[in-house]
Design an enzyme around this catalytic site. Structure first.
Site, PDB file in Angstrom:
ATOM      1  N   TYR A  10       0.864  -1.185   0.000  1.00 40.13           N
ATOM      2  CA  TYR A  10       0.000   0.000   0.000  1.00 40.13           C
ATOM      3  C   TYR A  10       0.900   1.234   0.000  1.00 40.13           C
ATOM      4  O   TYR A  10       1.432   1.640   1.023  1.00 40.13           O
ATOM      5  CB  TYR A  10      -0.907   0.041   1.231  1.00 40.13           C
ATOM      6  CG  TYR A  10      -1.827  -1.143   1.407  1.00 40.13           C
ATOM      7  CD1 TYR A  10      -2.096  -2.039   0.378  1.00 40.13           C
ATOM      8  CD2 TYR A  10      -2.436  -1.382   2.643  1.00 40.13           C
ATOM      9  CE1 TYR A  10      -2.940  -3.125   0.565  1.00 40.13           C
ATOM     10  CE2 TYR A  10      -3.283  -2.453   2.836  1.00 40.13           C
ATOM     11  CZ  TYR A  10      -3.526  -3.326   1.803  1.00 40.13           C
ATOM     12  OH  TYR A  10      -4.359  -4.402   2.002  1.00 40.13           O
ATOM     13  N   LYS A  19     -24.817   3.244  -1.620  1.00 45.09           N
ATOM     14  CA  LYS A  19     -24.946   4.687  -1.840  1.00 45.09           C
ATOM     15  C   LYS A  19     -25.043   5.068  -3.315  1.00 45.09           C
ATOM     16  O   LYS A  19     -25.343   6.203  -3.641  1.00 45.09           O
ATOM     17  CB  LYS A  19     -23.740   5.414  -1.230  1.00 45.09           C
ATOM     18  CG  LYS A  19     -23.571   5.236   0.264  1.00 45.09           C
ATOM     19  CD  LYS A  19     -24.658   5.931   1.058  1.00 45.09           C
ATOM     20  CE  LYS A  19     -24.371   5.885   2.548  1.00 45.09           C
ATOM     21  NZ  LYS A  19     -25.456   6.505   3.350  1.00 45.09           N
TER      22      LYS A  19
END
Length: 309
Positions: A58, A215
């Site tokens: 990451y 959403k």
């Protein structure tokens, strides 16, 4: 909800953790603000989340560095269960997976330095390579565990065959693998095996890169890696939204959001003890904790199962 035990390890955590690929994960998400990322970690710790999941890749490296900075400034290392992963090796411009004992030991040393800590609670082999016997790779981590540099052993993205080899001596505490309500292949073999072996299964992308948050509508567009994800394309995307509308009925009846029902459903699965949903804003971190107040009936568990069967 009280802390839960991770597999057969000595680690006890809040069932809702924090996945930190949006904390310094510049190679995963464009235009990340590092101070916002650090605020995600601070907010998680402030609100009772004590399990943080990061990885060498990451960033690369940057997520571990930022998480380490927050832990250093707070001085509460003993209150946090810290997980990270290694296996990626850079060879020029190429990246290969390396599970050799010598590489894994170097990977742990690098993570310890970036995280500014003298031990890692849970270290994963992030991806399998093609050459190293998995029992040999895990054996190297067992040596590090005996030295106190790591406290528990995990593997990630392993097949069932690789899992059986890795766990030949019973050293594996955790399997982290891809699993969500849209992508349930792990139910065929990995989840039954981890349940049988008392290994915790921690799903990554549990909210399907945000799709299971509920959403989005048909007009949503994406400019990151989701732009090529089949779940977000054309008629498949529209069909997925209709499934979420059915889950929303359950969520509305409980006064919560779709994501809370989805995450609560995972915690009803055998061997899934802990979840590590990611977040890009601190409000999302706090909101994920509402999952712990959701109690699904047996009928509701079966209904969600059938919607996504």
């Amino acid at each position: 909800m009280a802390n839960v035990r991770i597999g057969k390890s000595d680690l006890h955590v809040n069932p809702i953790g924090l996945g930190t690929n949006a904390v310094g994960g510049h190679n995963i998400y464009p235009n990340l603000n590092e101070e916002t990322g650090k605020e995600l970690v601070r907010s998680a710790l402030d609100h009772g989340i004590n399990f943080l999941d990061t990885a060498f890749i990451y960033g690369p490296e940057r997520s571990e560095e930022l998480v380490g900075e927050v832990l250093k400034e707070r001085g509460n290392r003993g209150d946090v269960v810290l997980a990270t992963k290694g296996a990626h090796e850079f060879k020029g411009e190429d990246i290969v997976f390396n599970n050799s004992p010598s590489f894994l030991k170097k990977a742990v040393e690098g993570s310890l330095k970036r995280l500014q800590t003298d031990y890692i609670d849970l270290f994963y082999i992030h991806f399998p390579d093609e050459d190293t016997p998995k029992a040999e790779a895990v054996g190297a981590l067992k040596e590090l565990k005996d030295e106190g540099k790591i406290k528990s052993i995990g593997v990630s993205n392993f097949s069932l065959e690789q899992m059986k080899d890795a766990n030949k001596d019973g050293y594996v505490d955790v399997l982290q693998s891809h699993y969500n309500l849209f992508q349930r292949e792990a139910e065929k073999d990995l989840l039954p095996y981890t349940a049988e072996q008392d290994i915790s299964f921690i799903p990554y992308f549990p909210l399907a890169s945000g799709l299971l948050v509920g959403k989005y509508d048909e007009n949503a567009t994406f400019d990151d890696f989701r732009a090529k994800n089949p779940l977000f394309q054309g008629e498949t995307f529209k069909a997925n939204l209709k499934k979420l509308d059915q889950v929303r009925q359950i969520a509305n009846s409980k006064g919560v959001e779709v994501a809370h029902v989805v995450l609560a459903w995972y915690l009803t699965r055998d061997s899934i003890d802990v979840l590590i949903p990611g977040a890009k804003h601190k409000e999302q971190v706090i909101d994920n904790l509402k999952t712990l107040n959701v109690k699904l009936t047996g009928e509701e568990v079966q209904r969600v199962d059938s919607i996504f069967s």
